[in-house]
Design a protein around this motif. Structure first.
Motif, PDB file in Angstrom:
ATOM      1  N   VAL A 167     -87.775 -49.840  66.730  1.00  0.00           N
ATOM      2  CA  VAL A 167     -86.919 -49.592  65.449  1.00  0.00           C
ATOM      3  C   VAL A 167     -87.072 -48.074  64.964  1.00  0.00           C
ATOM      4  O   VAL A 167     -88.290 -47.872  64.817  1.00  0.00           O
ATOM      5  N   LYS A 168     -85.984 -47.488  64.734  1.00  0.00           N
ATOM      6  CA  LYS A 168     -86.410 -45.886  64.155  1.00  0.00           C
ATOM      7  C   LYS A 168     -85.569 -46.004  62.822  1.00  0.00           C
ATOM      8  O   LYS A 168     -84.250 -46.579  62.547  1.00  0.00           O
ATOM      9  N   ILE A 169     -86.068 -45.585  61.884  1.00  0.00           N
ATOM     10  CA  ILE A 169     -85.327 -44.940  60.432  1.00  0.00           C
ATOM     11  C   ILE A 169     -85.420 -43.547  60.236  1.00  0.00           C
ATOM     12  O   ILE A 169     -86.348 -42.959  60.447  1.00  0.00           O
ATOM     13  N   THR A 170     -84.359 -43.013  59.969  1.00  0.00           N
ATOM     14  CA  THR A 170     -84.092 -41.810  59.508  1.00  0.00           C
ATOM     15  C   THR A 170     -83.442 -41.608  58.161  1.00  0.00           C
ATOM     16  O   THR A 170     -82.743 -42.320  57.825  1.00  0.00           O
ATOM     17  N   GLY A 171     -83.664 -40.391  57.700  1.00  0.00           N
ATOM     18  CA  GLY A 171     -83.114 -40.085  56.094  1.00  0.00           C
ATOM     19  C   GLY A 171     -84.303 -39.659  55.282  1.00  0.00           C
ATOM     20  O   GLY A 171     -85.398 -40.020  55.577  1.00  0.00           O
ATOM     21  N   ASP A 172     -83.841 -39.025  54.133  1.00  0.00           N
ATOM     22  CA  ASP A 172     -84.854 -38.420  53.064  1.00  0.00           C
ATOM     23  C   ASP A 172     -85.462 -39.754  52.415  1.00  0.00           C
ATOM     24  O   ASP A 172     -84.733 -40.665  51.966  1.00  0.00           O
TER      25      ASP A 172
END
Length: 352
Positions: free
Chosen positions: A109-114
């Protein structure tokens, strides 16, 4: 001569046999080259990614695709006159295809964002999982019931105009068949609220002044105390105690005097912003100097009231004297007649 002739015959026969063997080898090589050219042409006509000749009239063709098929073409009955130019039908090609279907897999699982946003901005997080079949992606927040967002394969969480309450841990959950994968991300919200001052604003002389300034913010603010109109540094005076804590600062002044009355300011420095809050402090003295002004004021007010009362009474008295009396208020005089002469008949006369 006969022997020589015989030997010569044998010699000639041997050379003829060698010549025949060489011609056969050349023809075989030409046949192989023609076959190779025919196989290359066959690969192009079959539009395969990889083709190779394995020998024994076997042509192996592979194609890169999903699902992943393995194509094996068996070659037989190649005509030398048409090798390299004939079609599959003319080459009498039979095809055998094998492959694996329904390949299932799932990756991390990958999470992107500030992960850090300022108050009032937009929080934007994307969670994705590479898998087959596609996974069900769900967004939740720790300590908050309910699903924030869900989607297939990729799910984007968008929260506009965030406030301090949106900080915390967010969880992305991927459901893939019988497997469940999760990944967490901690979100911080940068904010600062207005300073708040607590404490008694009126104290008696000789007592302690205790004021606390608190600022709710992240990251914590730097708080300082100052007094308007004073050049003295509050932090250097022996009777003043400054207690700094996370997000708050306490000002303690021991044994205050009248000179400590005035306006005190709390200044909070938060990153590039500066916030201030003010409070007015009054110090009351218990000595005669504090009682005398009140006594003088009371005496003056009392004197003024007495003078006004006297003036009113005098005006009332003068007004009373000028008013004419009523009929019943008139005064009569009774005279006794000593002389019986008719010249003295009038005994009384009303006043005008």
């Amino acid at each position: 001569m006969s022997v020589y002739t015989q030997k010569g015959k044998k010699y000639k026969r041997k050379r003829k046999s060698q010549r025949h063997s060489a011609e056969t080898t050349v023809e075989r090589r030409e046949q192989q080259n023609k076959t190779k050219r025919g196989i290359d042409g066959l690969c192009q006509s079959l539009n395969q990614d990889v083709c190779s000749h394995l020998g024994n009239s076997t042509l192996l063709c592979e194609r890169h695709s999903f699902p992943l098929p393995l194509l094996t073409h068996l070659e037989s009955g190649i005509n030398d006159a048409s090798v390299g130019q004939t079609t599959v039908a003319e080459l009498n090609i039979t095809t055998e295809e094998t492959g694996t279907q329904n390949v299932t897999y799932v990756k991390e699982v990958k999470i992107t964002g500030d992960t850090s946003v300022k108050e009032g901005e937009t929080l934007n997080l994307t969670c994705s999982v590479e898998s087959f079949p596609p996974s069900l992606i769900t967004w939740t927040k720790l300590g908050l019931s309910g699903i924030l967002n869900n989607d297939i394969g990729t799910a984007t969480l968008v929260i506009p105009n965030v406030t301090a309450e949106y900080f915390g841990q967010y969880i992305c959950t991927a459901k893939h068949q019988d497997n469940t994968l999760t990944k967490e991300v901690n979100i911080t919200v940068i904010y600062a609220k207005k300073p708040v001052i607590t404490g008694m604003t009126t104290v008696k002389e000789g007592e302690a002044l205790n004021l606390t300034c608190g600022v709710e913010s992240f990251p914590p603010s730097v708080i300082t105390w100052t007094k308007r109109g004073s050049n003295n540094n509050l932090q250097k005076e022996t009777r003043i105690i400054l207690q700094n804590d996370t997000g708050s600062a306490t000002l303690v002044i021991l044994n205050v005097t009248a000179e400590y009355s005035g306006q005190y300011m709390c200044t909070a420095k938060h990153q590039d912003n500066t916030l201030t809050e003010e409070v007015n402090i009054t110090v009351i003295s218990d000595g005669p100097s504090a009682v005398l002004p009140w006594a003088v004021a009371v005496a003056v007010v009392s004197l003024i009231v007495n003078v006004i009362c006297i003036i009113l009474l005098m005006l009332l008295w003068n007004t009373r004297k000028k008013v004419k009396p009523n009929q019943e208020d008139r005064t009569y005089m009774s005279l006794r007649k000593t002389d019986l002469s008719p010249e003295y008949d009038v005994i009384a006369q009303p006043l005008n």
